[in-house]
Each structure stands twice: as C-alpha cells, then as structure tokens.
Design a protein around this motif. Structure first.
Motif, short mmCIF file in Angstrom:
data_model
loop_
_atom_site.label_atom_id
_atom_site.label_comp_id
_atom_site.label_asym_id
_atom_site.label_seq_id
_atom_site.Cartn_x
_atom_site.Cartn_y
_atom_site.Cartn_z
N HIS A 29 0.82 -1.21 0.00
CA HIS A 29 0.00 0.00 0.00
C HIS A 29 0.85 1.27 0.00
O HIS A 29 0.36 2.34 -0.32
CB HIS A 29 -0.98 -0.02 1.17
CG HIS A 29 -0.35 -0.25 2.51
ND1 HIS A 29 0.19 -1.48 2.86
CD2 HIS A 29 -0.18 0.56 3.57
CE1 HIS A 29 0.66 -1.40 4.10
NE2 HIS A 29 0.46 -0.17 4.54
N CYS A 42 -3.62 1.06 -3.34
CA CYS A 42 -3.50 -0.36 -3.03
C CYS A 42 -4.18 -0.56 -1.68
O CYS A 42 -3.74 -0.01 -0.67
CB CYS A 42 -2.03 -0.79 -2.98
SG CYS A 42 -1.81 -2.53 -2.58
N ASP A 43 -5.28 -1.30 -1.68
CA ASP A 43 -6.08 -1.49 -0.47
C ASP A 43 -6.17 -2.96 -0.10
O ASP A 43 -6.21 -3.83 -0.98
CB ASP A 43 -7.49 -0.94 -0.68
CG ASP A 43 -7.49 0.53 -1.00
OD1 ASP A 43 -6.86 1.31 -0.25
OD2 ASP A 43 -8.09 0.92 -2.03
N TRP A 49 -1.98 -7.38 5.99
CA TRP A 49 -0.80 -7.07 5.20
C TRP A 49 0.31 -8.05 5.56
O TRP A 49 0.54 -8.34 6.73
CB TRP A 49 -0.32 -5.65 5.46
CG TRP A 49 -1.24 -4.58 4.97
CD1 TRP A 49 -1.90 -3.64 5.73
CD2 TRP A 49 -1.60 -4.29 3.62
NE1 TRP A 49 -2.64 -2.82 4.93
CE2 TRP A 49 -2.47 -3.19 3.63
CE3 TRP A 49 -1.27 -4.87 2.39
CZ2 TRP A 49 -3.01 -2.65 2.46
CZ3 TRP A 49 -1.81 -4.33 1.24
CH2 TRP A 49 -2.67 -3.24 1.27
N ILE A 56 -5.54 -8.17 -2.00
CA ILE A 56 -5.29 -6.74 -2.15
C ILE A 56 -5.86 -6.25 -3.48
O ILE A 56 -5.97 -7.02 -4.45
CB ILE A 56 -3.79 -6.40 -2.02
CG1 ILE A 56 -2.94 -7.19 -2.99
CG2 ILE A 56 -3.32 -6.63 -0.60
CD1 ILE A 56 -1.47 -6.86 -2.92
N TRP A 58 -5.60 -3.19 -6.38
CA TRP A 58 -4.74 -2.15 -6.94
C TRP A 58 -5.51 -1.26 -7.91
O TRP A 58 -6.31 -1.75 -8.69
CB TRP A 58 -3.61 -2.77 -7.74
CG TRP A 58 -2.66 -3.65 -6.99
CD1 TRP A 58 -2.80 -4.99 -6.73
CD2 TRP A 58 -1.41 -3.28 -6.42
NE1 TRP A 58 -1.71 -5.46 -6.04
CE2 TRP A 58 -0.84 -4.43 -5.84
CE3 TRP A 58 -0.70 -2.08 -6.35
CZ2 TRP A 58 0.40 -4.42 -5.20
CZ3 TRP A 58 0.53 -2.07 -5.72
CH2 TRP A 58 1.06 -3.22 -5.15
#
Length: 152
Positions: A29, A42-43, A49, A56, A58
């Motif tokens: 991220h 980016c979540d 993470w 994820i 993007w």
C-alpha cells in the motif's frame, strides 16, 4: 501456438534486498506514495498485510489507461525475498485466464538484483504478451529503488 507463457526481467538496484522485499510482501500500500504516476492505490480487501491468502486491490496506470486488479498473495518467502501474487479479478483477466506475478530480490554488490516473473495463460491466440505490465513493474522497481535509497 501456445496460450501459456512467461516473461521475465532483471533489474539491478542500489537498495538492499530485504528492504525492497518488505515493501512488496508487507507494505504494498506504500507504492501509491512511492510511484503515484503508476500506482494510484492499493487497499487490503481481506486478511492482513504481509500474510499469505490476503487479498489486495490495486488501482494503477497501464499503457496510459487507469485499470484495476485484485490479487491474492499466494506465497511469501522471507528467506529468499520472494513474493507471489495471483490475479483473481481485474482488467488483465479480460485477456488472460491465469496471471501470476512473482518478484524476488537478491543481494548483489551492496545493492540487489530484482527478478520479476509474469506467468500467464492467454484467453486466445489474438492476445499479445503482457509487455506493458513488464514495463510497469520495471518502472515501479526503479521508483521504489530511488525511494529506498533516498531514505538511507
């Protein structure tokens, strides 16, 4: 003509392999801050993470077009500084049945050698190789290298 293929590239950088690997394995991220012209966001959609199985999402620019990708982290190898992502949604799946990306950084001469591997299966013979994505990851690598060496 085969529908499966693989593209690879090596990029020498000045940043340490462990620091480069840490960003892609645990902190992707941060890439939107490092290379905003290529990565807009980016979540985390599921998981944590830096954990295998996490999903994820993007937002990125590919050949001048805003696109999206949802990936699952398939593997993280902290000993060999390698991370593998599998595409599960997004624009690339309009052309490819399978699209996996592996990035590995190896210590070399005070810096690192970054090796990218794109493995894919085209939906048809009319689909070209994903050379634009290879250029995108090359640009991202150079931007991250500049960012990490500025911080040193």
């Amino acid at each position: 003509m085969s529908l499966t293929g693989q593209l690879e590239t090596d990029i020498e950088i000045k940043a340490p392999a462990d620091k480069f690997h840490d960003v892609f394995s645990c902190r992707p991220h941060h890439m939107s801050n490092v290379t905003p012209e290529h990565i807009q966001g980016c979540d985390l959609h599921e998981g944590e993470w830096g954990k295998v199985g996490s999903i994820i999402f993007w937002n990125y620019m590919h050949d001048g077009v805003a696109e999206t990708a949802k990936q699952v982290i398939e593997a993280i190898d902290d000993e060999n500084y390698s991370t593998t992502f599998r595409m599960i949604e997004g624009h690339l799946l309009d052309k490819y049945k399978i699209f996996d990306i592996t990035v590995q950084s190896t210590p070399k001469d005070g810096g690192s050698l970054v090796h990218w591997t794109l493995k894919y299966e085209k939906l048809s013979e009319d689909v070209s190789e994903p050379k634009g994505i290879l250029q995108l990851v090359t640009n991202m690598t150079k931007d991250l290298d500049a960012h990490l060496t500025e911080q040193a």
